[in-house]
Design a protein around this motif. Sequence first.
Motif, PDB file in Angstrom:
ATOM      1  N   THR A   1       0.704  -1.363   0.089  1.00  0.00           N
ATOM      2  CA  THR A   1       0.009  -0.184  -0.010  1.00  0.00           C
ATOM      3  C   THR A   1       0.986   1.347  -0.016  1.00  0.00           C
ATOM      4  O   THR A   1       0.606   2.289  -0.752  1.00  0.00           O
TER       5      THR A   1
ATOM      6  N   ARG B   1       2.598   1.827  -3.213  1.00  0.00           N
ATOM      7  CA  ARG B   1       1.850   2.339  -4.501  1.00  0.00           C
ATOM      8  C   ARG B   1       1.480   3.847  -4.015  1.00  0.00           C
ATOM      9  O   ARG B   1       1.451   4.790  -5.024  1.00  0.00           O
ATOM     10  N   THR B   2       1.391   4.282  -2.681  1.00  0.00           N
ATOM     11  CA  THR B   2       1.041   5.611  -2.555  1.00  0.00           C
ATOM     12  C   THR B   2       2.488   6.485  -2.906  1.00  0.00           C
ATOM     13  O   THR B   2       2.108   7.643  -3.240  1.00  0.00           O
TER      14      THR B   2
ATOM     15  N   SER C   1      -8.323  -2.369  -3.110  1.00  0.00           N
ATOM     16  CA  SER C   1      -7.814  -0.777  -2.957  1.00  0.00           C
ATOM     17  C   SER C   1      -8.916   0.058  -2.078  1.00  0.00           C
ATOM     18  O   SER C   1     -10.057  -0.615  -1.537  1.00  0.00           O
TER      19      SER C   1
END
Length: 359
Positions: free
Chosen positions: A5, A8-9, A281
Amino acid sequence: MRNSTQQRTYQKLDELADQLPWYVIEYIDKKKRKLSPASLLNYCHDFKIFFEWLVAEGFYAGNIQSIPLRILEKLTAQQVEDFLTYLKFQLQNKDITVNRKLSSLKSLFNYLQNIAETDELEPYLNRNVMAKIEFNDVYEDPETIANRMEGKILLGDEYEAFRMFVEKDYGELFKDNNRILNFYKLNRERDTAMVSLFLGSGLRLAELAGLSLEDIDFNKCSVRVVRKGNKEQYVYFSEQAVFDLNEYIKIRSDRYTISKQNRALFIAAPMGPKGTTRRLSARAIEKIIEKYAKAFGKPSLSVHKLRHSFATRYHAEINDVPKLRRQLGHSSIETTMIYTHLKSEDLKNAISKLNMPKE
């Protein structure tokens, strides 16, 4: 949890930062140690709006990446006020949103004037116009807030009724629609576990979306999360959430045909010709909650309102504000000392009380 996570951020953050001037990229890099990637991503969105406005208003005749520091140094207080007016009336931002964007700019300009320095040990900016700009007065009395929240959160019997709706009643409602019913049956245990965990812990959306299997400690009824500011914390959850999570994990691997290498807790239904599975997501989780909320008759019930629902019930049952603040991760300088005096066992017992029936 962080490896997927947060990566991806960070990727989104780097892609957006690359569209901004070099000194903004430098500011973002300096802040990565202190602020979460999600917070920095919001900052970059705010900066992009500001720099695009500067170009649109003719302050600079080029792309936003090339805007020099001298443009910022020569801005007047009235010109900044014009930008805030643009936010409010053209983009229809609420006062509290305008304040957040202004706070982002104040932080950037403060860095450019008081922290960053050239090779000659001179500040990037000698004049900081943002220091002259005041925040909007935003105040709502408790009664106003309560009236606005009423009807948007779960109260009383609705708390368990919504969980039961996701677990069973949604399927009854759409029993004559095979497409909806089959998709519901595929994801029933997963969705029930998500709702139960939201309602039994008060986790934020990003915190829940980023969970992996190893983050759950069923023996201690706790989950490891990375909170704002990249702070790792163990958060307790209710016995009902323990039960629903166990029911979901029993079917997780076979139902979603996932490899052992995929450690994401909540998995999206297989998609594409190869039936690829992936971590669910944050946006997908939002849409799932919105779907059930609308069918339940509370279309305003969002993920954040589930968090409010937990907090409201916790306060009614436990009435211990310091413990609630720790549970929700509302850390601040003023409350840090309170957190250091909290006993984990007391917090665990407080969460457990949520499972006890009222006499």
